[in-house]
Design a protein around this motif. Sequence first.
Motif, PDB file in Angstrom:
ATOM      1  N   HIS B  52       0.859  -1.007   0.016  1.00 25.30           N
ATOM      2  CA  HIS B  52       0.307  -0.424  -0.197  1.00 25.30           C
ATOM      3  C   HIS B  52       1.014   1.005  -0.075  1.00 25.30           C
ATOM      4  CE1 HIS B  52      -4.192  -0.950   0.290  1.00 25.30           C
ATOM      5  NE2 HIS B  52      -4.237  -2.353   0.935  1.00 25.30           N
ATOM      6  N   ARG B  53       1.688   1.109   0.556  1.00 24.80           N
ATOM      7  CA  ARG B  53       3.024   1.985   0.183  1.00 24.80           C
ATOM      8  C   ARG B  53       3.129   2.754  -1.041  1.00 24.80           C
ATOM      9  NH1 ARG B  53       4.374   1.832   6.421  1.00 24.80           N
ATOM     10  NH2 ARG B  53       5.027  -0.451   5.742  1.00 24.80           N
ATOM     11  N   ARG B  54       3.510   1.830  -1.867  1.00 25.09           N
ATOM     12  CA  ARG B  54       4.142   1.763  -2.586  1.00 25.09           C
ATOM     13  C   ARG B  54       2.905   2.021  -3.851  1.00 25.09           C
ATOM     14  NH1 ARG B  54       8.307   3.783  -2.457  1.00 25.09           N
ATOM     15  NH2 ARG B  54       8.676   2.816  -0.755  1.00 25.09           N
ATOM     16  N   ALA B  56      -0.817   3.017  -3.736  1.00 22.91           N
ATOM     17  CA  ALA B  56      -2.078   3.560  -3.038  1.00 22.91           C
ATOM     18  C   ALA B  56      -3.387   2.690  -3.355  1.00 22.91           C
ATOM     19  CB  ALA B  56      -1.675   4.943  -2.708  1.00 22.91           C
ATOM     20  N   THR B  57      -3.800   2.428  -4.008  1.00 24.27           N
ATOM     21  CA  THR B  57      -4.614   1.980  -4.566  1.00 24.27           C
ATOM     22  C   THR B  57      -4.713  -0.241  -4.626  1.00 24.27           C
ATOM     23  OG1 THR B  57      -6.308   2.013  -6.319  1.00 24.27           O
ATOM     24  CG2 THR B  57      -6.083   3.525  -4.007  1.00 24.27           C
ATOM     25  N   ALA B  60      -3.981   1.251  -8.637  1.00 20.62           N
ATOM     26  CA  ALA B  60      -3.052   1.974  -8.982  1.00 20.62           C
ATOM     27  C   ALA B  60      -1.399   0.243  -9.044  1.00 20.62           C
ATOM     28  CB  ALA B  60      -2.362   2.555  -7.729  1.00 20.62           C
TER      29      ALA B  60
END
Lengths: 203, 203
Positions: B52-54, B56-57, B60
């Motif tokens: 999720h850090r790399r 966002a969704t 993505a």
Amino acid sequence: MGDDSPSRRVRADAERSTARILEAAEAVLAVDSTASLERIADAAGLARATVHRRFATRAALLEALAEQLSGRYLLGLAEARVKTAPPLVALHRVTEFVLGLRSDHRFALQLTEARTPEVLDGLDTLFARLRDTGAVTAAEPAWSRRVYLALLCEVYELPADSAALGPGAAADETAAKADLLVRTTLGALGGSHDTAALSPSGR
Amino acid sequence: MGDDSPSRRVRADAERSTARILEAAEAVLAVDSTASLERIADAAGLARATVHRRFATRAALLEALAEQLSGRYLLGLAEARVKTAPPLVALHRVTEFVLGLRSDHRFALQLTEARTPEVLDGLDTLFARLRDTGAVTAAEPAWSRRVYLALLCEVYELPADSAALGPGAAADETAAKADLLVRTTLGALGGSHDTAALSPSGR
DNA sequence: GACAAATGAAACAAGGGTGACTCACTTCTG
DNA sequence: CAGAAGTGAGTCACCCTTGTTTCATTTGTC
């Protein structure tokens, strides 16, 4: 497997509901294979509860759907006399039959359980016979079958007015698509290009 | 688009993580395109939070994956000199390049966003040139492209020891598959069967 | 070695799908 | 017509996924 004892009667509208659910499921799932049961129920014009009454779980619905599709394919194979008719004729007949179905084949073929061993065997024996005749060079029926099914999906999704279908396609779309698919498949599998002997005068 | 200003430094292991996520996502999603992010994270040996850090969704992540795949295809098209080299040679080169990728092409081609207009255009010009050369009869490049991609998936998933690959396939699997795919495609599209002029002595 | 970046673990709320159940109502069928 | 079968609408609990946040810890990098 059909009717039960006279004690339990299955009402006519119930069977109609089942059919409508399967129909809607095929249409909806073809677009989005993860569609919820509620969307399927809506498409069928029924409540979600009714879907659950017919098919206990989502898996059961998919299974029934697969069985139905497999049944249609088997019928087509049988009607084409895959095991007895001249293989080129049988291939053409199977192709026309399948393309005439309203099924979405890309979806149907993705549905693992729809690719029954019986269906696969039917196609494989057909391609084995085509190889023995010399209409196809490819040695492995399984490979021929895969090529055929892959091309089937592409042909099926071809727009009716595509130039790839050749002239006068609008007249009988299914026949034009069948011609294209047979021609393309035989070419792909290294057949001697005598397909002209099939399509012209006969129909 | 690579380095930023010296003020913000991107650590090396972070980029490695990103790569591992994309790699794992491709592998996992190829099997089940609805796989959860947690399964992808597990496959990458990372925590879900890191994914999720790399990205966002989930969307993505898929977008980045599609961009990566599209980039690979574009590279292959460029290296094959699709617009300038003799079309038959270019076709063979593209095919070998793509088959050499570790991508799961059935998944990659299903990923809508991976079929960039640029990639499609590249293939279409190639098939237009093949038609002008006479190597292919099919009039519509778009149709030729669809046939080629469909067959690509089938060839890609062919086991290495399949008889369909012909003798001595084990020696260089990719080359054998490329030969098969080119031969099959040209046959399907009604080409004059001069493919012998390509594969034999040269390589 | 110091500082910042990156990660793992854990908890959290929100959203959606599934499956089961009830109850009032409609529709077949005999 | 009468009773049974079928349906719609609503509710409920359960589970999974997504996305966010916090905090302690590890790991690069200068």
